[in-house]
Design a protein around this motif. Structure first.
Motif, PDB file in Angstrom:
ATOM      1  N   GLN A 139     -44.165  69.410  41.408  1.00 43.24           N
ATOM      2  CA  GLN A 139     -44.335  69.052  42.915  1.00 43.24           C
ATOM      3  C   GLN A 139     -44.025  67.946  43.160  1.00 43.24           C
ATOM      4  O   GLN A 139     -43.989  66.784  42.455  1.00 43.24           O
ATOM      5  CB  GLN A 139     -45.655  69.302  42.966  1.00 43.24           C
ATOM      6  CG  GLN A 139     -46.678  68.314  42.664  1.00 43.24           C
ATOM      7  CD  GLN A 139     -48.215  68.485  42.901  1.00 43.24           C
ATOM      8  OE1 GLN A 139     -48.696  69.521  42.801  1.00 43.24           O
ATOM      9  NE2 GLN A 139     -48.801  67.466  43.637  1.00 43.24           N
ATOM     10  N   SER A 140     -43.441  67.430  44.267  1.00 46.18           N
ATOM     11  CA  SER A 140     -43.059  66.217  44.956  1.00 46.18           C
ATOM     12  C   SER A 140     -44.459  65.449  45.382  1.00 46.18           C
ATOM     13  O   SER A 140     -45.480  66.005  45.466  1.00 46.18           O
ATOM     14  CB  SER A 140     -42.220  66.395  46.336  1.00 46.18           C
ATOM     15  OG  SER A 140     -41.006  66.911  46.122  1.00 46.18           O
ATOM     16  N   ASP A 145     -41.831  60.630  45.909  1.00 47.82           N
ATOM     17  CA  ASP A 145     -40.848  61.143  46.404  1.00 47.82           C
ATOM     18  C   ASP A 145     -40.728  62.287  47.433  1.00 47.82           C
ATOM     19  O   ASP A 145     -39.778  62.815  47.461  1.00 47.82           O
ATOM     20  CB  ASP A 145     -40.161  62.184  45.170  1.00 47.82           C
ATOM     21  CG  ASP A 145     -40.839  63.051  44.551  1.00 47.82           C
ATOM     22  OD1 ASP A 145     -42.093  62.953  44.053  1.00 47.82           O
ATOM     23  OD2 ASP A 145     -40.545  64.215  44.746  1.00 47.82           O
ATOM     24  N   MET A 146     -41.791  62.339  47.994  1.00 45.78           N
ATOM     25  CA  MET A 146     -41.960  63.147  49.183  1.00 45.78           C
ATOM     26  C   MET A 146     -41.064  63.025  50.098  1.00 45.78           C
ATOM     27  O   MET A 146     -40.737  61.876  50.712  1.00 45.78           O
ATOM     28  CB  MET A 146     -43.276  63.151  49.870  1.00 45.78           C
ATOM     29  CG  MET A 146     -43.708  63.966  51.075  1.00 45.78           C
ATOM     30  SD  MET A 146     -43.862  65.912  50.094  1.00 45.78           S
ATOM     31  CE  MET A 146     -45.316  65.665  49.468  1.00 45.78           C
ATOM     32  N   GLY A 149     -37.243  64.102  47.259  1.00 45.17           N
ATOM     33  CA  GLY A 149     -37.016  64.216  45.776  1.00 45.17           C
ATOM     34  C   GLY A 149     -37.023  65.736  45.324  1.00 45.17           C
ATOM     35  O   GLY A 149     -36.918  65.958  44.110  1.00 45.17           O
ATOM     36  N   CYS A 150     -36.845  66.690  46.478  1.00 44.44           N
ATOM     37  CA  CYS A 150     -36.764  68.065  45.769  1.00 44.44           C
ATOM     38  C   CYS A 150     -35.646  68.350  44.872  1.00 44.44           C
ATOM     39  O   CYS A 150     -35.923  69.383  43.896  1.00 44.44           O
ATOM     40  CB  CYS A 150     -36.580  68.762  47.089  1.00 44.44           C
ATOM     41  SG  CYS A 150     -35.249  68.776  47.947  1.00 44.44           S
ATOM     42  N   ARG A 153     -36.706  67.381  41.474  1.00 48.08           N
ATOM     43  CA  ARG A 153     -37.748  68.182  40.885  1.00 48.08           C
ATOM     44  C   ARG A 153     -37.192  69.420  40.519  1.00 48.08           C
ATOM     45  O   ARG A 153     -37.733  70.223  39.413  1.00 48.08           O
ATOM     46  CB  ARG A 153     -39.003  68.441  42.126  1.00 48.08           C
ATOM     47  CG  ARG A 153     -39.599  67.087  42.594  1.00 48.08           C
ATOM     48  CD  ARG A 153     -40.396  66.441  41.473  1.00 48.08           C
ATOM     49  NE  ARG A 153     -40.950  65.300  41.773  1.00 48.08           N
ATOM     50  CZ  ARG A 153     -41.767  64.435  41.040  1.00 48.08           C
ATOM     51  NH1 ARG A 153     -41.519  64.844  39.603  1.00 48.08           N
ATOM     52  NH2 ARG A 153     -42.156  63.480  41.350  1.00 48.08           N
ATOM     53  N   SER A 214     -33.411  56.682  47.454  1.00 50.82           N
ATOM     54  CA  SER A 214     -34.122  57.875  47.719  1.00 50.82           C
ATOM     55  C   SER A 214     -33.074  58.788  48.329  1.00 50.82           C
ATOM     56  O   SER A 214     -33.451  59.507  49.387  1.00 50.82           O
ATOM     57  CB  SER A 214     -35.232  57.531  48.866  1.00 50.82           C
ATOM     58  OG  SER A 214     -34.918  56.635  49.894  1.00 50.82           O
ATOM     59  N   TRP A 216     -30.719  61.931  49.090  1.00 50.08           N
ATOM     60  CA  TRP A 216     -30.942  63.331  48.704  1.00 50.08           C
ATOM     61  C   TRP A 216     -29.906  63.643  47.778  1.00 50.08           C
ATOM     62  O   TRP A 216     -28.738  63.277  48.134  1.00 50.08           O
ATOM     63  CB  TRP A 216     -30.892  64.348  49.880  1.00 50.08           C
ATOM     64  CG  TRP A 216     -32.000  63.972  50.804  1.00 50.08           C
ATOM     65  CD1 TRP A 216     -32.958  62.650  50.575  1.00 50.08           C
ATOM     66  CD2 TRP A 216     -32.537  64.691  51.906  1.00 50.08           C
ATOM     67  NE1 TRP A 216     -34.092  63.204  51.762  1.00 50.08           N
ATOM     68  CE2 TRP A 216     -33.655  64.306  52.538  1.00 50.08           C
ATOM     69  CE3 TRP A 216     -31.929  65.679  52.736  1.00 50.08           C
ATOM     70  CZ2 TRP A 216     -34.157  64.616  53.505  1.00 50.08           C
ATOM     71  CZ3 TRP A 216     -32.544  66.268  53.809  1.00 50.08           C
ATOM     72  CH2 TRP A 216     -33.690  65.865  54.287  1.00 50.08           C
ATOM     73  N   PRO A 348     -40.762  72.604  45.363  1.00 48.54           N
ATOM     74  CA  PRO A 348     -41.402  71.481  45.133  1.00 48.54           C
ATOM     75  C   PRO A 348     -42.548  70.911  46.083  1.00 48.54           C
ATOM     76  O   PRO A 348     -43.281  70.013  45.612  1.00 48.54           O
ATOM     77  CB  PRO A 348     -40.256  70.408  44.706  1.00 48.54           C
ATOM     78  CG  PRO A 348     -39.075  71.414  44.689  1.00 48.54           C
ATOM     79  CD  PRO A 348     -39.246  72.536  45.625  1.00 48.54           C
ATOM     80  N   GLY A 349     -42.296  71.520  47.300  1.00 47.40           N
ATOM     81  CA  GLY A 349     -43.408  70.925  48.558  1.00 47.40           C
ATOM     82  C   GLY A 349     -44.584  71.512  48.269  1.00 47.40           C
ATOM     83  O   GLY A 349     -45.601  70.932  48.924  1.00 47.40           O
TER      84      GLY A 349
END
Length: 409
Positions: A139-140, A145-146, A149-150, A153, A214, A216, A348-349
Motif C-alpha cells: 500500500q502507498s 509516497d501517497m 508511488g502507485c 507499489r 516523486s 510518476w 495501492p491506495g
C-alpha cells in the motif's frame, strides 16, 4: 467530471493540474533535505560485493574481465575499448552499491495469504474465477509516497509473485537478494537499467535521473526494470482513440514512447476469449484478453472447480493517472445467456489491513477488489506481464527497445 480529489489535502483539482498539485506537497524543504541525504548515502563508495557477479556478466556480454591480454587493435579501437570498459566498471560499482545498500520493503503481511483468502470468498459466489498465484499487497503510505508511488507499489506487487513462484526470477531479481526492495532502491535499479541501454527514449524523458524524486512512472518503467534482469517483460496496449501506428505518448507523464505494433484484430483477437465482435464494444477486448491470459496455464487442479489458482503472474494495470495490479478475473453466467465479467484488482491506495479484514469476514471485500466492464472509462489502458524463463544474450539486446502489441477497442 474534469476535477479529481487530491489524496493529500482532499481538495478538488483540475485533472490536468492534479499531478503538479500532488507533487507540490512533497517539495517542501524538509523533504528535499531528506532526499539529498539519501542520495549521499546511496552514492557512498561500495562495500566488497557479496553476490554472484557472474549473473551480471551473463546479462551484459560485453563485460571485460580484468587481466585479459589486449589483442592487437588500432589506437582508436583501444581508446573506445578503454572508454567502454570505464563505463562498464562504473555501472558495476553502482550495482554493487545498490545491492549492499538496498533495503527490504516493510509491508503488512496478510495472514493466510491474500490469494487464499480471496479464493475462499469467491467459492461462495455462483461464478467461475481465475486467480494468479501468490502475491503480496503493497500500500502507498501517506508520509512516503501517497499521490505518486502507485507505479512503484505495483512493481513491488508483481515482484513479490516472481520471487515466490519463479525460481529463475528469484535468482536474478535485485541482485539475487530474494526480497522486494524499497522504492528508493527500485529507483536506483531503474537508473542502472537506463545506463545499460534499456528504454533509452524513456531515459531521455527523465534525463536519466529518478532516484529521490516523486515523479510518476508506469508500464514502460516497470518493463525496463524487469527486462534489465533478463526477464521477458511484455506490454499490451488497449486503445479506444483510434491512434495509428507509430511512436506516441500514451498518457500523462507515464507510459511514454512505446513503439506500437498493430495486430490484425479479426485474426488475432479470436485468441482473446469468447464473445463476438458485437459485444467487444468498449473494453470487452481487454476483458477477453485478461480471461484468455489466466485461462492458459498448466492445470494443477480440476477445471471444474469454481475458483482456480493458476501459475500466471499478476498483471501491471495502467491507465491515466493511476496504476493497479490485476490478480484475477471472475465471470458470472446470467439468465439471459450473457456473461458478466469482473476484474479482480489490487489497488495501492487501499489499506492492506482493511482488505485483509474484509476478506476474513467475507464482507465488503468486493468494493476493494471487483472492477466491472462499466468501470473502464479511460481512453487507454496498458498491461505488463512477464513470460517464463530468462532471456539469452541476443534476446536481452532486443529487450532493450521496448515495444507493445496495440489492440484497438
Amino acid at each position: 467530471m474534469n476535477d479529481s480529489c487530491c489524496p493529500i489535502c482532499q481538495n478538488l483539482i483540475s485533472i490536468h493540474e492534479i499531478e503538479r498539485h500532488v507533487n507540490n506537497h512533497f517539495e517542501d524543504d524538509e523533504f528535499s533535505k531528506d532526499m539529498e541525504l539519501a542520495q549521499q548515502i546511496a552514492l557512498a563508495p561500495p562495500s566488497p560485493p557479496q553476490f554472484d557477479r557472474s549473473f551480471w556478466s551473463n546479462l551484459n556480454p560485453q563485460t571485460v574481465c580484468e587481466g585479459v591480454p589486449e589483442s592487437s587493435t588500432s589506437r582508436d579501437q583501444r581508446n573506445n575499448s578503454s572508454s567502454s570498459k570505464d563505463k562498464r566498471k562504473d555501472i558495476d560499482e553502482q550495482i554493487c552499491c545498490i545491492f549492499n545498500l538496498q533495503s527490504r520493503e516493510t509491508f503488512y503481511k496478510v495472514e493466510g495469504g491474500l490469494v487464499n483468502l480471496l479464493k475462499k470468498c469467491l467459492e461462495n459466489e455462483n461464478s467461475t474465477s481465475l486467480l494468479s498465484g501468490y502475491v503480496d499487497h503493497f500500500q502507498s503510505i501517506r508520509s512516503e509516497d501517497m499521490g505518486w508511488g502507485c507505479g512503484w507499489r505495483n512493481i513491488q506487487m508483481v515482484s513479490s509473485h516472481l520471487l515466490k513462484e519463479r525460481p529463475e526470477a528469484r535468482g536474478v531479481l535485485f541482485g539475487g537478494s530474494g526480497y522486494v526492495p524499497d522504492i528508493g532502491s527500485l529507483q536506483r535499479w531503474l537508473e542502472v537499467a537506463w545506463q545499460r541501454g534499456f528504454d533509452t527514449v524513456g531515459s531521455k524523458y527523465f534525463e536519466g535521473k529518478i532516484y529521490g524524486s516523486s515523479k510518476w512512472i508506469g508500464t514502460t518503467e516497470c518493463a525496463a526494470v524487469l527486462c534489465s534482469f533478463g526477464l521477458r517483460a511484455r506490454i499490451v496496449d488497449f486503445d479506444s482513440k483510434g491512434v495509428k501506428n507509430g511512436v506516441g505518448r500514451a498518457c500523462g507523464p507515464m507510459d511514454k514512447f512505446v513503439v506500437r505494433r498493430e495486430i490484425d484484430i479479426k485474426e488475432d483477437l479470436a485468441k482473446f476469449g469468447e464473445g463476438s465482435a458485437q459485444n467487444r464494444k468498449g473494453y470487452q477486448a481487454l476483458i477477453d484478453w485478461v480471461w484468455d491470459y489466466f485461462s492458459k496455464y498448466e492445470p494443477k487442479e480440476s477445471r471444474q472447480r469454481r475458483v482456480l489458482v493458476t501459475n500466471k503472474m499478476p498483471l501491471y494495470f495502467q491507465h491515466q493517472g493511476h496504476s493497479r495490479t490485476i490478480i484475477g478475473i471472475q465471470v458470472k453466467h446470467e439468465k439471459n445467456g450473457r456473461k458478466q465479467y469482473n476484474l479482480l484488482v489490487l489497488d495501492p491506495g487501499h489499506m492492506t489491513e482493511a482488505l485483509e479484514r474484509s476478506l476474513k469476514e467475507n464482507f465488503g471485500w468486493q468494493k476493494f477488489l471487483k472492477r466491472g466492464l462499466h468501470t473502464l472509462r479511460k481512453p487507454q489502458y496498458q498491461l505488463c506481464y512477464v513470460d517464463p524463463g530468462i532471456a539469452n544474450v541476443e534476446e536481452i539486446e532486443q529487450l532493450k527497445n521496448l515495444s507493445s502489441v496495440r489492440i484497438e477497442c
